[in-house]
Write an enzyme that holds these catalytic residues in place. Structure first.
Site, short mmCIF file in Angstrom:
data_model
loop_
_atom_site.label_atom_id
_atom_site.label_comp_id
_atom_site.label_asym_id
_atom_site.label_seq_id
_atom_site.Cartn_x
_atom_site.Cartn_y
_atom_site.Cartn_z
N ASP A 18 0.85 -1.19 0.00
CA ASP A 18 0.00 0.00 0.00
C ASP A 18 0.89 1.25 0.00
OD1 ASP A 18 0.99 -0.52 2.55
OD2 ASP A 18 -0.74 0.31 3.59
N HIS A 250 9.44 -0.17 9.16
CA HIS A 250 8.54 -1.32 9.25
C HIS A 250 8.63 -2.21 8.00
CE1 HIS A 250 6.48 0.59 12.64
NE2 HIS A 250 6.36 1.70 11.91
#
Ligand SMILES: [Ca+2]
Length: 326
Positions: A18, A250
């Site tokens: 995303d 992340h």
């Protein structure tokens, strides 16, 4: 070893993404990692809506001059058929890439859904494909719905998600990717595939500092240069939200779990996801050491791996190396 043989030995990766500033970083690291071969990107809502995720995925591949890699567009809605209400524009910018207003990509997504693409590749290369899931898990859950044998045919699913024994980052209970579609996450965690979850208990140790950013800026790497353009927004968010001058890596951390698993240690057990109430999106790990007197919702569910420790400095070094030597 001939070229064909080298190619054969590389781990085949599909990145479900995303994009997203740290997604962009993970994609670039992947494209510059000789250990792996990226065979496709699939897109999902999360940091941005799915349409923009697809546009950004195509754009990033064009920046990398890798238009040969197919992009399959994923679901626009969660398993409960709702549009995600929370889009992380305050983390990544409203365009997902630090509000740089890049021109639209020339390429187009392939004429196949993300779920269908995942199923096709798992069938084409049984046991050989690793999915690195960097957003909410809807596409993976849909692939399992489409083909119940998918968990046995996919090589591994590396999940960036969950907050194991620490607070979440959407609220104290939930981490953002799991919170994006808790129903999908529970389907994936209990599907029986070889799963490795990399949660924020681990990724919050993997920090890119301002000094690292200066090094990227001063290198000639094209990926490093591009990232320095977009990463300012991400630094500002971290300073405001966490009072820190670094950013959490992340998505690159999860990607590196596929590139070099020895950078992590993990524990094995059963993970279930809370799907309702104030703890919607909470991930609960049962280490299966205790035999509970009663049957629980964790009993007889497949085991997954959950990352517990990480060689954070080695990871940051590897990310930097792959971005600067590009
Ligand atoms: Ca992401």
């Amino acid at each position: 070893m001939g070229d064909a043989e080298t190619q054969k030995k590389k781990k085949k990766i599909i990145i479900d993404t995303d994009p997203g500033i740290d997604d962009a970083m993970a994609i670039f690291v992947a494209l510059n990692s000789p250990e792996i071969e990226v065979i496709g990107l699939t897109t999902i809502y999360g940091n941005v809506y799915t349409t923009l995720a697809t546009r950004n995925a195509l754009h990033l591949l064009e920046v990398a001059e890798r238009n040969d890699i197919p992009v399959a567009e994923g679901s626009h809605v969660t398993m409960m058929k709702v549009t995600k209400l929370r889009i992380a524009s305050f983390v990544h910018g409203s365009d997902g890439l630090g509000n740089q207003n890049f021109p639209p990509p020339k390429g187009k997504a392939i004429d196949q859904s993300a779920a269908a693409f995942l199923v096709e590749k798992a069938n084409q290369y049984p046991g050989e494909v690793t999915v690195v899931a960097l957003g909410p898990l809807t596409n993976i859950a849909l692939a399992i719905e489409l083909d119940p044998a998918f968990p046995k045919k996919i090589g591994q699913i590396v999940i960036l998600g969950g907050a194991f024994s620490v607070n979440g980052n959407v609220n104290p209970a939930a981490e953002a990717n799991i919170f994006g579609d808790p129903e999908a996450a529970d389907i994936v965690f209990t599907c029986g595939a070889d799963i490795l979850a990399v949660g924020i208990n681990v990724t919050h140790q993997v920090i890119l500092t301002e000094a690292d950013r200066d090094k990227l800026q001063n290198s000639n790497g094209r990926f490093a240069q591009y990232l320095c353009k977009i990463i300012g927004f991400y630094f500002s968010y971290h300073e405001e939200a966490y009072c820190t001058k670094g950013v959490y890596l992340h998505d690159p951390a999860a990607l590196l779990a596929a590139v070099n698993p020895s950078l992590f240690t993990y524990s094995e057990g059963v993970v279930r996801v809370q799907t309702c109430g104030i703890m919607r999106g909470l991930t609960i790990f049962d280490n299966t050491k205790k035999r509970y007197a009663e049957v629980t919702e964790w009993t007889n569910k497949p085991m997954v791996k959950v990352a517990v420790t990480v060689d954070a400095q080695a990871m940051v070094d590897l990310v930097m190396e792959r971005l600067m030597n590009s």
